[in-house]
Write a protein that holds these residues in place. Structure first.
Motif, PDB file in Angstrom:
ATOM      1  N   MET A  21       2.246 -12.065   4.224  1.00  0.00           N
ATOM      2  CA  MET A  21       2.784 -12.233   5.849  1.00  0.00           C
ATOM      3  C   MET A  21       4.191 -11.843   6.427  1.00  0.00           C
ATOM      4  SD  MET A  21       0.497 -15.447   7.195  1.00  0.00           S
ATOM      5  CE  MET A  21      -1.374 -15.716   6.673  1.00  0.00           C
ATOM      6  N   THR A  22       5.087 -12.427   5.157  1.00  0.00           N
ATOM      7  CA  THR A  22       6.702 -11.891   5.336  1.00  0.00           C
ATOM      8  C   THR A  22       6.495 -10.688   5.116  1.00  0.00           C
ATOM      9  OG1 THR A  22       7.201 -14.204   4.223  1.00  0.00           O
ATOM     10  CG2 THR A  22       8.774 -12.452   4.235  1.00  0.00           C
ATOM     11  N   GLU A  23       6.071 -10.012   4.449  1.00  0.00           N
ATOM     12  CA  GLU A  23       6.246  -8.442   4.399  1.00  0.00           C
ATOM     13  C   GLU A  23       5.614  -7.859   5.669  1.00  0.00           C
ATOM     14  OE1 GLU A  23       3.913  -6.522   1.318  1.00  0.00           O
ATOM     15  OE2 GLU A  23       5.009  -7.931  -0.272  1.00  0.00           O
ATOM     16  N   GLU A  24       4.542  -8.335   6.354  1.00  0.00           N
ATOM     17  CA  GLU A  24       4.057  -7.960   7.669  1.00  0.00           C
ATOM     18  C   GLU A  24       5.119  -7.994   8.703  1.00  0.00           C
ATOM     19  OE1 GLU A  24       0.078  -9.139   9.033  1.00  0.00           O
ATOM     20  OE2 GLU A  24      -0.450  -9.406   6.931  1.00  0.00           O
ATOM     21  N   ALA A  25       5.814  -9.374   8.555  1.00  0.00           N
ATOM     22  CA  ALA A  25       6.830  -9.700   9.495  1.00  0.00           C
ATOM     23  C   ALA A  25       8.008  -8.584   9.392  1.00  0.00           C
ATOM     24  CB  ALA A  25       7.601 -10.908   9.445  1.00  0.00           C
ATOM     25  N   LEU A  26       8.240  -7.855   8.376  1.00  0.00           N
ATOM     26  CA  LEU A  26       9.305  -7.008   8.504  1.00  0.00           C
ATOM     27  C   LEU A  26       8.836  -5.415   9.054  1.00  0.00           C
ATOM     28  CD1 LEU A  26      10.564  -7.619   4.777  1.00  0.00           C
ATOM     29  CD2 LEU A  26      11.336  -8.745   6.830  1.00  0.00           C
TER      30      LEU A  26
END
Length: 565
Positions: free
Chosen positions: A541-546
């Protein structure tokens, strides 16, 4: 889990003197302060220790050079005093770090900034036993020797000065351990869902997040140290006189091999301050300072945050950073006390703290910063316990866990390394993480581990965790036994920073950590699998946020993150 169940039962059965809500630096400091006064104390935290603001800072203990320009001399003096004091109370956690302030103008800037740093030195009482040096003037050649990654034409020279550095999350865990040593009960994954005042005490309705069980805690006094959540906890009492504004701060994590710097860089930007800070094997690049309008809860960085920080850093670097150089990104919220100015600029909001009784026996402490956690905690507890016959605060002279005997333990590190059969560099890293208690970690590593358990370490518990070279198996066992680690995220994101220092976010290490925790906590294979799944999902999810450019577009991801947690 038996010990935790017993503690839950105990706090629900007895009337406490003080209940602290919130497991950040101020909350843990308040629990320590109250317990050291001889009071019965419990701390409850809905997530993990340091899982909010206190685990996502720039990891600095500093007076705040930029506050001098705002004429906040009292705030700076107080913070500098606390910096030196914590150096005494936790010598294993606090380190001196040299900062470089590059100059871009040949004449006036050196005199202007130099005068400010001379005042900074004076407020700190530089020259005392803490080892912080007076500021120094550097030529351009000296600047480039001190910071080789800088562009030769980036500055005409620099000023250098010293400040303090600390691993924020480890400080909070150490504060909580010290509070327990002094008699406090510390319980994580316990959410307060309601607060009701009664004659002589307050009732906190709580939920055990792990089991779903509901229970009540009664306390004569309640200290709400909930940071960005301050208004929500006040509303449980039907009030909200202390209002806070949240500011998002984002940091990038870059391998030190990419930015080989032993000194930190500080420079102005159009909307915040740029820090480039060496921290062990990595370098932190931060920070942003922008209003967060979504509300309290999880916070994620965006692609625009990353680009902004890269752009600001690259103004100074000989070889510009790219997204491929970034191995980790984290974001946190600063809880700033809203004085009602109406300005949308969070940089202009005061970093001073307030303590206020918002309902009979219920006190809010808000604002401040990591460096002044002890003062905030002391002031909150002093206000809360008037009339209870408590002793005066003693936290100014109370060593934190791992501090007693640290100098002797450090002197014996070579012998300890030989006895344990590990490199002395490993013992040094353990000593700077656990203080004199590093010997207990080595003791846990003296026998075989897990005999064939999935995730066990072929070479034993003193071998690094696969996928997390800075973390030993024995440390995971110590974190579970003595530091309240209840999940993979607790280990990889806070008690160690292994999850922030690997390109996969620690995903490769997660199964091994889960297996070790399962052994230590008496959990089964289904729990292991669930822990790994949750950890990997959160990292994704952190990767998606970027891939998102606006905070407002993070709302669906944040909802999924809450659900996964």
């Amino acid at each position: 889990m038996g010990q935790r169940d017993a503690l839950l039962h105990e706090v629900s059965e007895n009337l406490l003197d003080v209940l602290v809500v919130g497991g950040g630096a101020t909350g843990a400091g308040a629990a320590l302060d109250a317990a050291s006064r001889g009071l019965t104390v419990a701390l409850v935290e809905a997530g993990d220790l340091a899982s909010g603001t206190s685990g996502k800072s720039s990891r600095l203990l500093h007076g705040g050079v930029r506050y001098l320009e705002q004429l906040r001399f009292g705030l700076v003096r107080e913070a500098l005093h606390e910096r030196g004091l914590l150096h005494d109370l936790a010598p294993h956690l606090v380190r001196r770090l040299s900062f470089l302030y590059p100059l871009t103008h040949r004449m006036w800037e050196r005199g202007y900034v130099g005068a400010g740093l001379a005042l900074y030195d004076g407020l700190a009482g530089i020259g005392d036993r803490h080892g912080f040096r007076r500021h120094r003037h550097l030529s351009r050649r000296a600047l480039l020797r001190a910071a080789p990654p800088l562009r030769p034409d980036a500055a005409v020279g620099a000023l250098a000065y010293d400040d303090g550095q600390v691993d924020d999350a480890r400080l909070v865990v150490t504060l909580a351990r010290t509070a327990v040593r002094e008699g406090a009960t510390v319980l994580t994954r316990v959410r307060v869902t309601g607060l009701a005042t009664r004659p002589g005490h307050t009732v906190a309705t709580c939920e055990d997040v792990l089991s779903g069980e509901r229970f009540a805690i009664r306390a004569r006094r309640v200290v709400l140290a909930t940071g960005p959540w301050s208004e929500l906890t006040q509303r449980m009492l039907g009030v909200s006189p202390v209002r806070t504004r949240a500011s998002k701060g984002v940091h990038l994590v870059v391998p030190k091999s990419r930015l080989p710097m032993s000194s930190a860089l500080i420079a102005r930007t159009a909307s915040s301050v740029l820090f480039v800070i060496p921290a062990g094997d990595v370098v932190l690049v931060g920070t942003t300072d922008t209003p967060w309008e979504i509300g309290p809860g999880p916070v994620l960085p965006t692609g625009s945050d990353v680009r902004y920080l890269l752009d600001q850093a690259n103004r100074w670097l000989r070889e510009p950073l790219t997204g491929d150089d970034v191995v980790g990104v984290y974001a946190g919220l600063r809880p700033l006390v809203d004085a009602g100015s109406g300005s949308g600029d969070t940089q202009a909001v005061s970093r001073e703290h307030v303590v206020r009784e918002v309902a009979p026996g219920c006190f809010v402490v808000a604002g401040g910063k990591l460096t002044t956690y002890r003062v905030m905690a002391r002031d909150a507890v002093s206000a809360a316990v008037r009339g209870l016959g408590a002793r005066r605060s003693s936290t100014a002279t109370l060593p934190l866990a791992g501090a007693s005997g640290f100098a002797q333990a450090w002197a014996r590190r070579d012998a300890a390394a030989v006895a344990a059969g590990v490199p002395v560099s490993v013992v040094e890293r353990l000593a700077l993480r656990y203080g004199s208690d590093y010997r207990e970690v080595l003791t846990l590593g003296s026998g075989p581990l897990g005999g064939g358990t999935p995730g066990s370490l072929p070479g034993g518990p003193l071998e690094p965790i696969p996928g997390a070279p800075s973390l030993l198996g024995a440390e995971v066992l110590f974190m579970a036994a003595h530091e309240g680690a209840l999940g993979v995220d607790d280990v990889l994101r806070r008690r160690s920073r292994a999850g922030l220092e690997a390109r996969d976010g620690g995903a490769a290490a997660a199964p091994h950590v889960a297996a070790l925790l399962a052994t230590a906590l008496g959990r089964d294979a289904a729990w292991e699998a669930d822990q790994v799944g949750r950890y990997v999902a959160a990292a994704r999810m952190t990767e998606e946020a970027l891939a998102v450019d606006r905070d407002a577009d993070l709302v669906p991801l944040l909802a999924r993150l809450r659900e996964a947690a």
